[in-house]
Scaffold this motif. Structure first.
Motif, mmCIF file in Angstrom:
data_model
loop_
_atom_site.group_PDB
_atom_site.id
_atom_site.type_symbol
_atom_site.label_atom_id
_atom_site.label_comp_id
_atom_site.label_asym_id
_atom_site.label_seq_id
_atom_site.Cartn_x
_atom_site.Cartn_y
_atom_site.Cartn_z
ATOM 1 N N PRO A 40 121.873 48.862 100.195
ATOM 2 C CA PRO A 40 120.918 48.769 100.571
ATOM 3 C C PRO A 40 121.232 47.668 101.503
ATOM 4 O O PRO A 40 120.662 47.376 102.324
ATOM 5 N N TYR A 47 125.468 52.581 95.283
ATOM 6 C CA TYR A 47 124.470 53.558 95.005
ATOM 7 C C TYR A 47 124.496 55.252 94.988
ATOM 8 O O TYR A 47 124.323 55.992 96.210
ATOM 9 N N VAL A 63 117.434 57.169 90.809
ATOM 10 C CA VAL A 63 119.567 57.039 90.634
ATOM 11 C C VAL A 63 120.079 57.153 89.504
ATOM 12 O O VAL A 63 120.153 57.218 88.753
ATOM 13 N N LEU A 68 121.371 52.044 86.016
ATOM 14 C CA LEU A 68 119.704 50.635 86.661
ATOM 15 C C LEU A 68 120.150 50.670 85.417
ATOM 16 O O LEU A 68 119.670 48.728 85.240
ATOM 17 N N LEU A 116 116.323 49.405 96.917
ATOM 18 C CA LEU A 116 118.021 48.965 95.988
ATOM 19 C C LEU A 116 117.871 47.651 96.582
ATOM 20 O O LEU A 116 118.541 47.222 95.550
ATOM 21 N N GLU A 120 118.386 44.512 93.637
ATOM 22 C CA GLU A 120 119.218 43.711 93.650
ATOM 23 C C GLU A 120 119.866 42.476 93.698
ATOM 24 O O GLU A 120 119.487 41.616 93.004
#
Length: 150
Positions: A40, A47, A63, A68, A116, A120
């Motif tokens: 990202p 990922y 994902v 996650l 993503l 984060e």
């Protein structure tokens, strides 16, 4: 002028030739599966993601790695469907944000990277800043607006 829907084969070819989602996949008779890495931001982790598109139905992005749930350390994941592995909620179905005339590599794949990015940030802050609405939320807001109007 209405754009024509893309076939699964056309979507697969676009994914294979796109520099935005370098990966590998399989084209089946009724669906495609595309696996790719998404980062990202230049400071973010990488990922592993899997994109699936069936002959009918919406595209789905999962994902695969890292987990996650482990990254969330016991917190409920924001803005995902309850699948395992988590399926990202990237757009509101029925709101016409995505349709079969849109290329996956130019819409859904960048939306996954953006999701993503917000994930984060959420890991750090605990506050989901990615916006959006789940289908149940959409129905609840429609009911609330209808009640306010009466």
């Amino acid at each position: 002028m209405k754009r024509r829907n893309l076939t699964i084969s056309q979507q697969f070819l676009a994914l294979r030739t796109s520099p935005l989602c370098v990966g590998a996949g399989k084209l089946h008779r009724e669906r495609l599966v595309w696996c790719f890495d998404a980062r990202p931001s230049s400071f973010g982790r990488s990922y592993g993601a899997r994109l699936e598109l069936a002959q009918s139905g919406p595209p789905k992005v999962y994902v695969i790695s890292p987990d996650l749930h482990n990254l969330a350390e016991g917190r409920r994941l924001p803005h995902v469907y309850s699948d395992d592995p988590p399926r990202l909620c990237l757009y509101l179905p029925g709101a016409f944000e995505w349709n079969r005339s849109h290329r996956l590599d130019l819409t859904v794949v960048p939306w996954a990277a953006l999701w993503l990015f917000y994930f984060e940030e959420w890991l750090w802050s605990g506050d989901w800043k990615g916006g959006g609405m789940h289908p149940g939320d959409f129905e609840a807001s429609r009911i609330a607006r209808r009640e306010q109007a009466t």
